[in-house]
Design a protein around this motif. Structure first.
Motif: not given
Ligand code: PLP
Length: 282
Positions: A143, A147, A202
Motif C-alpha cells: 500500500k 496514486y 474488505t
Molecule cells: C490499490 C488499492 N486496492 C484496494 C484497496 C482496498 O483495500 P481496503 O479494503 O483494505 O481498504 C485500496 C485501499 O485504499 C487500495 O489503495
C-alpha cells in the motif's frame, strides 16, 4: 474542533503537522500507509490493518521504529484526544530525510485521524460506472502512497462520464485505484482477481463471509468476462460495497444493483458495525 496528529513521537495540532522538504515522500514519492475506520469509537479490523502496514513497510525496506503495541497506544491517545466516533485513521511511513534526495533514510511516521466523509450503510445507497485503463501499480501488494496514474486520470473520467477507473494489464483485470473488484459470472460464481492487486482488508472479509455460502474464486479475470457478468462491485474500507452498473459505457447485468452486492453489503455491515464481533477494541 481542532484535530491532533502524531508526527513521530510528537502529538501536535493537525493543521501544524508537517514534514521537512527533504523527506523522500516529497522528493520521490516514496512511502507507504494504511487506513482503517473507527465506528462508534471502535477501530474496525485494527490488527488486519496493522499486519498489512508492517508488511508494506518491510516490503519497502522501511523500519516502522515502533512495535504493534506502541502503535496501538499512540492510536488510542489520538482517538481520546480527537474524540471522533466515526473516523478514518491513517498511518503514513515515509522514506525519511534523505541527504542526497535519493537514498533511504530513517522513516518518518505520521498518524492522523479524519472524520468519515460518507456514512457506512448496510444497503448500498448508490452505484458507480467504471472506465477501464491499462496500468499496473508498482509493487501491487504494497500500500504505497503512489496514486499518480489515478489522480492524473481524473479529467479523463469526467470526459467519459465515469466515476472511477478499473485497471487492467494486457487484458487481465486487477483493481480500481483505491478498491478491489468483484464480479458475479453468468453461472453465479463470485470472482475476484487473485494477483497483481493490493490484498484489501474488505476483500479478505468478503471472501471469508462467502465461504461455504456462495461459489467463489480468486483467479485471473480477463477483460472479456466483464460483459457476460451478472453483477460487479468494488470494495474498500471507506466505500464498503459499491455496486458497478456500467463499465466503458456498457451495462453490467441488467444495469441495476444486484442481489449479491446487496447481500454482501448487509453481511459485511453486520461484521463491522460497532457491536459486531469482528470489530476490535484496542
Ligand atoms: C490499490 C488499492 N486496492 C484496494 C484497496 C482496498 O483495500 P481496503 O479494503 O483494505 O481498504 C485500496 C485501499 O485504499 C487500495 O489503495
Amino acid at each position: 474542533m481542532a484535530l491532533f496528529a502524531f508526527v513521530n513521537d510528537v502529538l501536535i495540532a493537525a493543521d501544524e503537522a508537517s514534514l521537512g522538504i527533504s523527506d523522500l515522500s516529497i522528493q520521490r514519492g516514496y512511502g507507504v500507509f494504511d487506513f482503517f475506520k473507527t465506528l462508534g469509537g471502535v477501530p474496525v479490523y485494527p490488527d488486519e490493518h496493522l499486519d498489512r502496514f508492517f508488511f508494506s513497510a518491510s516490503r519497502m525496506r522501511l523500519a516502522v521504529g515502533k512495535s504493534r503495541d506502541e502503535l496501538k497506544e499512540m492510536i488510542g491517545v489520538l482517538m481520546k484526544r480527537n474524540e471522533i466516533a466515526d473516523s478514518g485513521i491513517r498511518l503514513t511511513l515515509t522514506g525519511g530525510y534523505s541527504e542526497d534526495g535519493y537514498s533511504l533514510a530513517r522513516a518518518n511516521l505520521v498518524i492522523s485521524q479524519h472524520p468519515l466523509t460518507a456514512p457506512i450503510t448496510a444497503e448500498p445507497n448508490r452505484s458507480i460506472r467504471l472506465m477501464t485503463y491499462p496500468h499496473m501499480r508498482q509493487l501491487p501488494e504494497v500500500k504505497t502512497i503512489d496514486y499518480l496514474m489515478a489522480i492524473w486520470l481524473q479529467p479523463q473520467l469526467r470526459e467519459k462520464d465515469a466515476d472511477d477507473v478499473l485497471y487492467h494489464s494486457n487484458g487481465v483485470i486487477t483493481e480500481c485505484p483505491r478498491s478491489n473488484f468483484f464480479l458475479v459470472t453468468d453461472r453465479g460464481v463470485l470472482v475476484t482477481p487473485g494477483s497483481g492487486v493490493l490484498k484489501g482488508i474488505t476483500r479478505m472479509k468478503v471472501l471469508e463471509l462467502v465461504k461455504g455460502k456462495l461459489a467463489n474464486e480468486e483467479r485471473e479475470v480477463r477483460i472479456g468476462e466483464l460483459h457476460g457478468a451478472k453483477e460487479a462491485f468494488i470494495t474498500s474500507t471507506t466505500k464498503h460495497v459499491l455496486p458497478v452498473t456500467a463499465i466503458d459505457g456498457l451495462r453490467v447485468g441488467d444495469g441495476n444493483i444486484g442481489p449479491v452486492a446487496r447481500w454482501v453489503s448487509g453481511e459485511l455491515y453486520k461484521l463491522a458495525a460497532p457491536e459486531g464481533a469482528a470489530s476490535g477494541r484496542f
